[in-house]
Design a protein around this motif. Structure first.
Motif, PDB file in Angstrom:
ATOM      1  N   HIS A   1       0.835  -1.209   0.000  1.00  0.00           N
ATOM      2  CA  HIS A   1       0.000   0.000   0.000  1.00  0.00           C
ATOM      3  C   HIS A   1       0.866   1.254   0.000  1.00  0.00           C
ATOM      4  O   HIS A   1       0.594   2.208  -0.736  1.00  0.00           O
ATOM      5  CB  HIS A   1      -0.928   0.020   1.216  1.00  0.00           C
ATOM      6  CG  HIS A   1      -1.941  -1.081   1.234  1.00  0.00           C
ATOM      7  ND1 HIS A   1      -2.625  -1.505   0.124  1.00  0.00           N
ATOM      8  CD2 HIS A   1      -2.387  -1.855   2.255  1.00  0.00           C
ATOM      9  CE1 HIS A   1      -3.445  -2.476   0.449  1.00  0.00           C
ATOM     10  NE2 HIS A   1      -3.321  -2.711   1.740  1.00  0.00           N
ATOM     11  N   ALA A   2       1.915   1.248   0.797  1.00  0.00           N
ATOM     12  CA  ALA A   2       2.804   2.403   0.866  1.00  0.00           C
ATOM     13  C   ALA A   2       3.522   2.635  -0.458  1.00  0.00           C
ATOM     14  O   ALA A   2       3.657   3.779  -0.919  1.00  0.00           O
ATOM     15  CB  ALA A   2       3.821   2.218   1.991  1.00  0.00           C
TER      16      ALA A   2
ATOM     17  N   TYR B   1       1.116   3.970  -3.152  1.00  0.00           N
ATOM     18  CA  TYR B   1       0.889   5.387  -2.899  1.00  0.00           C
ATOM     19  C   TYR B   1       2.094   6.214  -3.348  1.00  0.00           C
ATOM     20  O   TYR B   1       1.947   7.252  -4.004  1.00  0.00           O
ATOM     21  CB  TYR B   1       0.608   5.623  -1.410  1.00  0.00           C
ATOM     22  CG  TYR B   1       0.457   7.074  -1.060  1.00  0.00           C
ATOM     23  CD1 TYR B   1      -0.737   7.750  -1.323  1.00  0.00           C
ATOM     24  CD2 TYR B   1       1.501   7.792  -0.483  1.00  0.00           C
ATOM     25  CE1 TYR B   1      -0.887   9.098  -1.011  1.00  0.00           C
ATOM     26  CE2 TYR B   1       1.363   9.131  -0.173  1.00  0.00           C
ATOM     27  CZ  TYR B   1       0.174   9.776  -0.436  1.00  0.00           C
ATOM     28  OH  TYR B   1       0.046  11.109  -0.140  1.00  0.00           O
ATOM     29  N   GLU B   2       3.291   5.730  -3.021  1.00  0.00           N
ATOM     30  CA  GLU B   2       4.515   6.434  -3.393  1.00  0.00           C
ATOM     31  C   GLU B   2       4.652   6.533  -4.916  1.00  0.00           C
ATOM     32  O   GLU B   2       4.967   7.602  -5.456  1.00  0.00           O
ATOM     33  CB  GLU B   2       5.713   5.691  -2.807  1.00  0.00           C
ATOM     34  CG  GLU B   2       7.032   6.363  -3.001  1.00  0.00           C
ATOM     35  CD  GLU B   2       8.179   5.595  -2.342  1.00  0.00           C
ATOM     36  OE1 GLU B   2       9.281   6.158  -2.333  1.00  0.00           O
ATOM     37  OE2 GLU B   2       7.983   4.477  -1.863  1.00  0.00           O
TER      38      GLU B   2
ATOM     39  N   TYR C   1       2.241   6.412  -7.130  1.00  0.00           N
ATOM     40  CA  TYR C   1       1.201   7.323  -7.600  1.00  0.00           C
ATOM     41  C   TYR C   1       1.639   8.784  -7.432  1.00  0.00           C
ATOM     42  O   TYR C   1       1.478   9.604  -8.343  1.00  0.00           O
ATOM     43  CB  TYR C   1      -0.107   7.064  -6.849  1.00  0.00           C
ATOM     44  CG  TYR C   1      -1.201   8.011  -7.236  1.00  0.00           C
ATOM     45  CD1 TYR C   1      -1.959   7.790  -8.379  1.00  0.00           C
ATOM     46  CD2 TYR C   1      -1.466   9.148  -6.483  1.00  0.00           C
ATOM     47  CE1 TYR C   1      -2.958   8.677  -8.749  1.00  0.00           C
ATOM     48  CE2 TYR C   1      -2.450  10.046  -6.846  1.00  0.00           C
ATOM     49  CZ  TYR C   1      -3.192   9.801  -7.976  1.00  0.00           C
ATOM     50  OH  TYR C   1      -4.166  10.680  -8.355  1.00  0.00           O
ATOM     51  N   GLU C   2       2.196   9.103  -6.273  1.00  0.00           N
ATOM     52  CA  GLU C   2       2.619  10.474  -6.005  1.00  0.00           C
ATOM     53  C   GLU C   2       3.760  10.901  -6.924  1.00  0.00           C
ATOM     54  O   GLU C   2       3.757  12.019  -7.452  1.00  0.00           O
ATOM     55  CB  GLU C   2       3.031  10.630  -4.538  1.00  0.00           C
ATOM     56  CG  GLU C   2       1.861  10.557  -3.580  1.00  0.00           C
ATOM     57  CD  GLU C   2       0.824  11.646  -3.817  1.00  0.00           C
ATOM     58  OE1 GLU C   2       1.208  12.812  -4.008  1.00  0.00           O
ATOM     59  OE2 GLU C   2      -0.376  11.311  -3.816  1.00  0.00           O
TER      60      GLU C   2
END
Length: 85
Positions: A25-26, A29-30, A32-33
């Motif tokens: 998940h982390a 997210y990373e 995506y950012e």
């Protein structure tokens, strides 16, 4: 074993899965950012111009593979939800 809610205990493999999912998940997210910032700051032509083409192709393939895996998980979740109704 680690206690879960109630008296249910988790196996070592279940704890590892939960830890791996949190890492995933982390990292999602990373990614995506990072992609969002690159898209915002640079136009696609320059991204392609300055990218290592071989590495970019591998990255695209990896993201495609990951996307397809997520789609399968999503479809399985939808089917499971329909069966429970």
């Amino acid at each position: 074993m680690i206690k879960s809610t109630g008296d249910q205990k988790l196996t070592v493999e279940e704890v590892r899965l939960i830890a791996d999912l949190r890492i995933m998940h982390a990292k999602v997210y990373e990614l995506y950012e990072i992609v969002s910032v690159i898209k915002k700051r640079h136009d696609e032509a320059n991204i392609r111009r300055y990218a290592d083409q071989g590495m970019l192709d591998k990255d695209i393939q990896r993201v495609d593979d990951t996307y397809l895996w997520f789609l399968r998980l999503k479809e399985e979740g939808v089917l499971l939800t329909k069966k429970l109704k």
